[in-house]
Design a protein around this motif. Structure first.
Motif, PDB file in Angstrom:
ATOM      1  N   LEU A 225      35.537  33.508  43.797  1.00  0.00           N
ATOM      2  CA  LEU A 225      35.734  35.267  43.802  1.00  0.00           C
ATOM      3  C   LEU A 225      34.239  35.489  43.792  1.00  0.00           C
ATOM      4  O   LEU A 225      34.110  36.725  44.144  1.00  0.00           O
ATOM      5  N   GLY A 226      33.368  34.455  42.688  1.00  0.00           N
ATOM      6  CA  GLY A 226      32.443  34.772  42.887  1.00  0.00           C
ATOM      7  C   GLY A 226      31.148  35.325  43.892  1.00  0.00           C
ATOM      8  O   GLY A 226      30.247  36.132  43.986  1.00  0.00           O
ATOM      9  N   LEU A 227      31.158  34.335  44.709  1.00  0.00           N
ATOM     10  CA  LEU A 227      30.426  34.837  45.764  1.00  0.00           C
ATOM     11  C   LEU A 227      31.032  35.724  47.093  1.00  0.00           C
ATOM     12  O   LEU A 227      30.496  36.532  47.557  1.00  0.00           O
ATOM     13  N   ALA A 228      32.427  35.777  47.711  1.00  0.00           N
ATOM     14  CA  ALA A 228      32.916  36.841  47.626  1.00  0.00           C
ATOM     15  C   ALA A 228      32.295  38.301  47.533  1.00  0.00           C
ATOM     16  O   ALA A 228      32.499  39.182  47.850  1.00  0.00           O
ATOM     17  N   LEU A 229      32.287  38.721  45.557  1.00  0.00           N
ATOM     18  CA  LEU A 229      31.627  39.604  44.946  1.00  0.00           C
ATOM     19  C   LEU A 229      30.245  39.871  45.595  1.00  0.00           C
ATOM     20  O   LEU A 229      30.267  41.290  46.035  1.00  0.00           O
ATOM     21  N   GLY A 268      36.594  37.731  34.993  1.00  0.00           N
ATOM     22  CA  GLY A 268      35.751  39.184  34.967  1.00  0.00           C
ATOM     23  C   GLY A 268      35.709  38.675  36.502  1.00  0.00           C
ATOM     24  O   GLY A 268      36.186  40.113  37.071  1.00  0.00           O
ATOM     25  N   PHE A 269      35.536  38.388  37.717  1.00  0.00           N
ATOM     26  CA  PHE A 269      35.560  38.473  39.339  1.00  0.00           C
ATOM     27  C   PHE A 269      37.032  38.157  39.308  1.00  0.00           C
ATOM     28  O   PHE A 269      36.805  39.100  40.511  1.00  0.00           O
ATOM     29  N   SER A 274      39.684  42.430  42.198  1.00  0.00           N
ATOM     30  CA  SER A 274      41.098  43.398  41.832  1.00  0.00           C
ATOM     31  C   SER A 274      40.345  44.984  42.552  1.00  0.00           C
ATOM     32  O   SER A 274      40.529  46.008  43.061  1.00  0.00           O
ATOM     33  N   GLU A 275      39.952  45.905  41.240  1.00  0.00           N
ATOM     34  CA  GLU A 275      39.003  46.437  41.487  1.00  0.00           C
ATOM     35  C   GLU A 275      38.122  47.076  42.577  1.00  0.00           C
ATOM     36  O   GLU A 275      38.722  47.860  42.761  1.00  0.00           O
ATOM     37  N   LEU A 276      37.867  46.530  43.449  1.00  0.00           N
ATOM     38  CA  LEU A 276      37.103  46.167  45.126  1.00  0.00           C
ATOM     39  C   LEU A 276      37.618  46.488  46.138  1.00  0.00           C
ATOM     40  O   LEU A 276      37.946  46.417  47.403  1.00  0.00           O
ATOM     41  N   GLY A 403      28.631  49.149  43.224  1.00  0.00           N
ATOM     42  CA  GLY A 403      27.520  48.479  42.211  1.00  0.00           C
ATOM     43  C   GLY A 403      27.729  46.723  41.674  1.00  0.00           C
ATOM     44  O   GLY A 403      29.418  47.168  40.751  1.00  0.00           O
ATOM     45  N   ARG A 404      27.576  46.137  41.045  1.00  0.00           N
ATOM     46  CA  ARG A 404      27.818  45.120  40.457  1.00  0.00           C
ATOM     47  C   ARG A 404      28.043  45.359  39.195  1.00  0.00           C
ATOM     48  O   ARG A 404      28.090  46.404  38.097  1.00  0.00           O
TER      49      ARG A 404
END
Length: 412
Positions: A225-229, A268-269, A274-276, A403-404
């Motif tokens: 998920l971190g890489l996806a973000l 957090g990831f 989900s938010e994005l 944004g991040r």
């Protein structure tokens, strides 16, 4: 099958080299090459190496030629690293007999493909390779010490065809031992968008965005998920396939405090994905879906266990570049000859800049053929049998980019 073989040329014996042949091998190397020579130490190494095949061509007790093939653990490809024939023995089909013998021994080692590089002005060698069924599939500029370009050739030594259908796929070598995930993702993004930066700054920035903070030892690995973000932030659409999204790597960490921090980062990831609107499939990606993604020209990266490569059960990200009826092909960012410093110097395992006479085997980490049935066991990690893969696509028009958002505590 016996290693010794009488070739079609009368009285020509093809046999495996032994340490007793070292003197004559060194003399042959010096007489055949003015540059890019193998040293005596390296010749000795390859005679004894389990992942090498060094065969001599001998007539009437005199060694006339040798051929060296390198076998990479975990891969189904072999690489012709060096082929040398004495000047007075050329024109007698010794080189072709020698290469066919090397192919035969490579097949016995369960290799599917033979690859090689040849100087583009070596017309006689190119003619021989083509006659033996090799096909050009790439070029490397200024590859040799002389500045000459190298043409890349490949042959399916078990009667499969792939070289002609391969599309160019950029390769990036990770510069640290913990940034395989960013490096694999950078390859996929570069494949989709040539403007993607290939540099250490981008590599480290993606790692900081995607890291789980801790691993069994050393720096943390990268969460899918971190890489996806990280890819989403850079303008790509990503689908995540993962048999689990919680507690991915905590089994390798003993400290409960570290585990709690990893879970905070992971949560957090999950919330940010989900938010994005990042698509997360809580299942593995099946072969048909993976092949469909490749056929559509999308980028695919996958987490594997390195056990089949190096005997270590470590999670490792790779890019999947192609597929055919029998194999998947991988770009592995982790070349085995060490990593690089910020100034670009190659480092050994002790982080020393002088690594001596290490072969340039980066080519062995590109388009690695893996049988599909082998990939099933390669792409599973840990006690939980984790399977996870990212499909990276160009951003669909109209999708917004946020944004991040910090996904937990990170080093400032």
């Amino acid at each position: 099958m016996a290693a010794n073989k009488e070739s079609s040329e009368a009285n020509l014996l093809l046999r495996l080299a032994t340490i007793k042949d070292l003197d004559v091998l060194e003399a042959l190397e010096l007489s055949c090459f003015e540059t890019d020579r193998l040293s005596r130490r390296r010749l000795s190494f390859w005679i004894k190496a389990e992942h090498g095949i060094l065969v001599l061509a001998e007539k009437a007790g005199e060694v006339l030629a040798y051929g060296l093939v390198i076998l990479r653990k975990g891969s189904r490809s072999a690489r012709l690293y060096s082929l040398a024939v004495r000047a007075e023995a050329r024109g007698q089909n010794i080189a072709s007999d020698l290469l066919l013998k090397l192919e035969e021994l490579s097949v016995e080692k369960q290799r599917l493909f033979m690859r090689l590089e040849v100087a583009e002005d070596n017309l006689s060698a190119i003619k021989m390779y083509k006659k033996l069924g090799y096909h050009k599939f790439g070029i490397y500029r200024h590859y040799y010490e002389t500045g000459a370009d190298a043409l890349r050739f490949q042959k399916s030594i078990q009667q499969s065809t792939v070289a002609d259908s391969m599309r160019f796929y950029p390769w990036y070598k990770q510069t640290t031992e913990f940034t395989c995930g960013p490096s694999a993702l950078m390859m996929a993004m570069k494949y989709l968008n040539s403007d993607t930066r290939f540099d250490q700054t981008t590599e480290i920035d993606i790692w900081r965005h995607a890291t789980t903070i801790f691993m069994t030892s050393g720096h943390g690995g990268c969460h899918p998920l971190g890489l996806a973000l990280a890819a989403h932030e850079r303008g790509f659409e990503v689908e995540v396939y993962s048999t689990q999204v919680n507690d991915l790597f905590v089994d390798g960490v003993r400290s409960e405090h570290k585990k709690s921090i990893m879970r905070i980062v992971e949560q957090g990831f999950i919330e940010q994905a989900s938010e994005l609107g990042v698509q997360v499939h809580k299942s593995e990606i099946y072969m048909s879906k993976l092949e469909e993604a490749l056929a559509l020209g999308w980028g695919v990266i996958c987490l594997i266990s390195t056990y089949q490569f190096d005997g270590k059960k470590a999670p490792h990200w790779v890019a999947i570049t192609h597929a055919d009826e029998r194999c998947l092909y991988l770009h592995d960012p982790d070349g085995s000859e060490g990593f690089y410093s910020e100034s670009g110097d190659r480092l050994d395992a002790s982080n020393r800049a002088d690594v001596g006479e290490s072969e340039d085997i980066d080519l062995d980490y590109q388009h690695l053929p893996i049988l599909k049935e082998d990939f099933a066991s390669l792409s599973v990690f840990g006690k939980s049998k984790l399977r996870t893969c990212l499909v990276v696509k160009p951003r669909t028009a109209g999708r917004k980019t946020a944004g991040r958002k910090t996904a937990g505590p990170k080093n400032s």
